[in-house]
Design a protein around this motif. Structure first.
Motif, PDB file in Angstrom:
ATOM      1  N   ASP A 105     -17.946   2.054  -2.483  1.00  0.00           N
ATOM      2  CA  ASP A 105     -16.933   3.016  -2.925  1.00  0.00           C
ATOM      3  C   ASP A 105     -17.178   3.515  -4.341  1.00  0.00           C
ATOM      4  OD1 ASP A 105     -15.674   2.871  -0.543  1.00  0.00           O
ATOM      5  OD2 ASP A 105     -14.008   1.601  -1.216  1.00  0.00           O
ATOM      6  N   ASP A 114     -12.682   1.374  13.248  1.00  0.00           N
ATOM      7  CA  ASP A 114     -12.959   0.326  12.262  1.00  0.00           C
ATOM      8  C   ASP A 114     -13.348  -0.943  13.021  1.00  0.00           C
ATOM      9  OD1 ASP A 114     -12.247   2.012  10.233  1.00  0.00           O
ATOM     10  OD2 ASP A 114     -10.257   1.131   9.897  1.00  0.00           O
ATOM     11  N   TRP A 141     -17.136  -2.550   9.507  1.00  0.00           N
ATOM     12  CA  TRP A 141     -17.478  -1.115   9.542  1.00  0.00           C
ATOM     13  C   TRP A 141     -16.201  -0.318   9.310  1.00  0.00           C
ATOM     14  CZ3 TRP A 141     -22.116   1.328   9.754  1.00  0.00           C
ATOM     15  CH2 TRP A 141     -22.101   2.711   9.966  1.00  0.00           C
ATOM     16  N   LYS A 142     -16.291   0.657   8.472  1.00  0.00           N
ATOM     17  CA  LYS A 142     -15.121   1.438   8.117  1.00  0.00           C
ATOM     18  C   LYS A 142     -15.341   2.887   8.550  1.00  0.00           C
ATOM     19  CE  LYS A 142     -13.242   2.427   3.628  1.00  0.00           C
ATOM     20  NZ  LYS A 142     -13.144   1.862   2.276  1.00  0.00           N
ATOM     21  N   ARG A 143     -14.424   3.424   9.332  1.00  0.00           N
ATOM     22  CA  ARG A 143     -14.560   4.819   9.749  1.00  0.00           C
ATOM     23  C   ARG A 143     -14.191   5.727   8.586  1.00  0.00           C
ATOM     24  NH1 ARG A 143     -10.946   7.493  14.430  1.00  0.00           N
ATOM     25  NH2 ARG A 143      -9.501   7.745  12.694  1.00  0.00           N
ATOM     26  N   THR A 144     -15.111   6.612   8.220  1.00  0.00           N
ATOM     27  CA  THR A 144     -14.825   7.537   7.117  1.00  0.00           C
ATOM     28  C   THR A 144     -15.891   8.630   7.089  1.00  0.00           C
ATOM     29  OG1 THR A 144     -14.548   7.760   4.725  1.00  0.00           O
ATOM     30  CG2 THR A 144     -16.159   6.174   5.452  1.00  0.00           C
ATOM     31  N   VAL A 145     -15.516   9.778   6.588  1.00  0.00           N
ATOM     32  CA  VAL A 145     -16.507  10.840   6.391  1.00  0.00           C
ATOM     33  C   VAL A 145     -16.598  11.174   4.904  1.00  0.00           C
ATOM     34  CG1 VAL A 145     -16.356  11.843   8.685  1.00  0.00           C
ATOM     35  CG2 VAL A 145     -14.762  12.610   6.897  1.00  0.00           C
ATOM     36  N   HIS A 191     -22.324   8.718   4.779  1.00  0.00           N
ATOM     37  CA  HIS A 191     -21.876   8.034   5.999  1.00  0.00           C
ATOM     38  C   HIS A 191     -22.927   8.143   7.091  1.00  0.00           C
ATOM     39  CE1 HIS A 191     -20.274  12.202   5.966  1.00  0.00           C
ATOM     40  NE2 HIS A 191     -20.747  12.215   7.193  1.00  0.00           N
ATOM     41  N   SER A 194     -18.074   4.434  15.169  1.00  0.00           N
ATOM     42  CA  SER A 194     -17.506   5.655  14.603  1.00  0.00           C
ATOM     43  C   SER A 194     -18.486   6.179  13.569  1.00  0.00           C
ATOM     44  CB  SER A 194     -16.160   5.353  13.924  1.00  0.00           C
ATOM     45  OG  SER A 194     -16.361   4.489  12.813  1.00  0.00           O
ATOM     46  N   GLY A 210     -19.138   6.479   9.833  1.00  0.00           N
ATOM     47  CA  GLY A 210     -18.571   5.742   8.706  1.00  0.00           C
ATOM     48  C   GLY A 210     -19.638   4.978   7.945  1.00  0.00           C
ATOM     49  N   ARG A 211     -19.223   3.876   7.348  1.00  0.00           N
ATOM     50  CA  ARG A 211     -20.203   3.068   6.626  1.00  0.00           C
ATOM     51  C   ARG A 211     -19.808   1.588   6.712  1.00  0.00           C
ATOM     52  NH1 ARG A 211     -17.230   5.616   2.328  1.00  0.00           N
ATOM     53  NH2 ARG A 211     -16.253   4.032   1.022  1.00  0.00           N
TER      54      ARG A 211
END
Length: 445
Positions: free
Chosen positions: A71, A139, A182-186, A190, A196, A198-199
């Motif tokens: 992050d 996630d 694992w975290k879903r995100t754009v 990513h 999903s 994410g990263r």
RNA sequence: GGACCCAUAGCCAAGAGGAAAGGCAAGGGACUGCAACUCCCUGAUCGUUGGUUCGAAUCCGACUGGGUCCUCCA
């Protein structure tokens, strides 16, 4: 060789998995900023561990990662309007410069998270397949309840952890202690995955890289005590889930370095950067090694300053004895150490290192050697003993990473020394002082 | 709130049941053309307080004072 294993909470006799070889992994930096002097502690200490193993004949496979997905890196990239790669490349270079400055080796294996994405995703997939992880809205979480010994490394009970008042509420988690794989995100960098877009979370990277590089449980896993929980605890949990072993046989943790009694951290703002060290980095290295690695260090300028003196003294004497030997053409780098006082010092040094890397006591042996050097230098006649003690000293300093350059004298240097000697003999003190200044300028006197 | 660690001379710091390592600083002395360097000498009943033991800095309890983790942090 005895090493304190955090996992069993006891001093253990070290037995490598493969004779003559040591596999070790140390958690590396998240590259979004420079490193501070607290970050320097594992960088210095585990380098000494490596050097010692190598000195006594082991082949060491030393790995330390760069966390370049995070992050903070993303935030920095966004705020500076550059890519995450720009940020991480910049601070990886800065990190390696600091490592070198601290006298630690840089020729180790340095995997980056961004280079391991397929393996990380596969590792997470395997945990899902085996029922240790679950997916909620893209996630992925690790289910700590599936690992009976969760908490063993950090000596915590799940109930104690749950009673902590600061665990964030997350409705997606089955157990508040479950951690993100694992975290879903754009937002920011990513990747595509079966779960999903994410990263990955930060706990899977180390364990994946260790598995990919070593393919088996390793001998030693090192890091700061402050990441024992949850990071290392989580590594063990994941490794048990996927691979059926605890990732590493021995878990070593260095104590914290606190700033004059207070915790130093980037978020507190009370930070001393390695790049801004006001003293000789070798004096700082000596300062770090003068306390046993598991004990906390309270950093203050005053306590550091005494090592500045100590380092100068040591350096001056070592260079002095080398110059004397070289000047008289009697320097023998391969002399055999037979003097009982000198072999006793090496034995004391070795014994200290074998006892859970007690570098504080090892430095006592260095001081004993220094005393012998200084005594021999008063007479400058016992060249045989001088060679032996210099060799012993260099051996110890090499292991501690406190090496002192000993550059052979040039013809010009020798001439200068000869003229200084002659001037003093002739009682031409004016000329002698001029020559002495010149020699001092070249660090030869 | 929960879990845990630490407390040794002016400062830093080893030792973890049987005579208190080492370094820095300070003082005294020696050496030296001068200075620096160097060498020799000088310092502690181990936070307080109960206990266990033939014996405790070391083990157990209480107290006091620091600190860490439980949250991104090495």
């Amino acid at each position: 060789m005895k090493i304190f294993n955090s996992y069993t909470n006891s001093l253990e006799t070290f037995v490598p998995y493969h004779e003559g070889q040591v596999s070790m992994y140390v958690c590396g930096p998240t590259v979004y900023n420079y490193i501070h002097i607290g970050n320097a502690r594992p960088v210095v200490f585990f380098d000494v561990v490596r050097r010692y193993f190598e000195a006594i004949g082991f082949t060491v496979k030393f790995v330390s990662n760069f966390t370049d997905v995070d992050d903070k890196i993303i935030q920095k990239a966004i705020s500076e309007g550059v890519s995450e790669l720009d940020v991480s490349n910049r601070f990886i270079a800065a990190f390696l410069a600091d490592v070198e400055k601290l006298g630690s080796k840089t020729d180790y294996i340095k995997p980056r998270v961004t280079e391991y994405m397929p393996q990380i995703i596969a590792y997470i997939q395997e945990m899902v397949n085996k029922g240790f992880a679950y997916i909620v809205d893209g996630d992925v979480f690790f289910s700590v309840d599936k690992i009976p010994e969760y908490g063993k490394l950090s000596n915590r009970k799940l109930d104690d952890l749950l009673s902590g008042s600061r665990i964030e509420v997350n409705d997606k988690k089955k157990n508040p202690l479950d951690f993100v794989l694992w975290k879903r995100t754009v937002e920011g960098v990513h990747w595509n995955s079966p779960f999903s877009v994410g990263r990955p979370g930060w706990h899977t990277e180390c364990v994946t890289m260790i598995d990919d590089i070593f393919s088996e449980e390793i001998d030693i896993h090192g890091g700061g005590i402050d990441i024992m929980f949850p990071h290392h605890e989580n590594e063990i949990a994941q490794s048990l889930a996927c691979k059926g072993h605890r990732c590493a046989n021995i878990w070593m943790h260095n104590g914290r370095l606190n700033l004059e009694g207070e915790k130093m951290s980037k978020s507190e703002g009370n930070v001393v950067w390695v790049k801004d060290l006001s003293v000789d980095p070798m004096a700082f290295r000596m300062f770090l090694l003068s306390t046993h690695y598991r004990a906390p260090i309270a950093y203050s300028q005053d306590s550091l300053d005494s090592y500045v003196n100590e380092w100068q003294r040591l350096k001056k004497s070592v260079i002095g004895i080398f110059v004397t030997l070289d000047y008289n053409s009697v320097y023998h780098i391969n002399c055999e150490i037979t003097d009982p006082d000198i072999t006793a010092i090496i034995s004391a040094f070795t014994e200290s290192m074998e006892n859970d890397f007690n570098t504080a006591n090892a430095l006592t042996a260095v001081n004993q050697a220094l005393k012998i050097i200084n005594n021999l230098m008063r007479q400058k006649t016992d060249y045989e003993r001088m060679n032996q003690i210099l060799k012993a000293m260099n051996y110890m300093l090499m292991i501690l990473g406190l090496s002192i350059d000993q550059v052979p004298l040039t013809a010009n240097d020798k001439d200068l020394l000869a003229r200084w000697e002659a001037a003093r003999k002739a009682k031409d003190f004016q000329l002698a002082d001029v020559l002495r200044n010149e020699l001092a300028h070249k660090n030869l006197v």
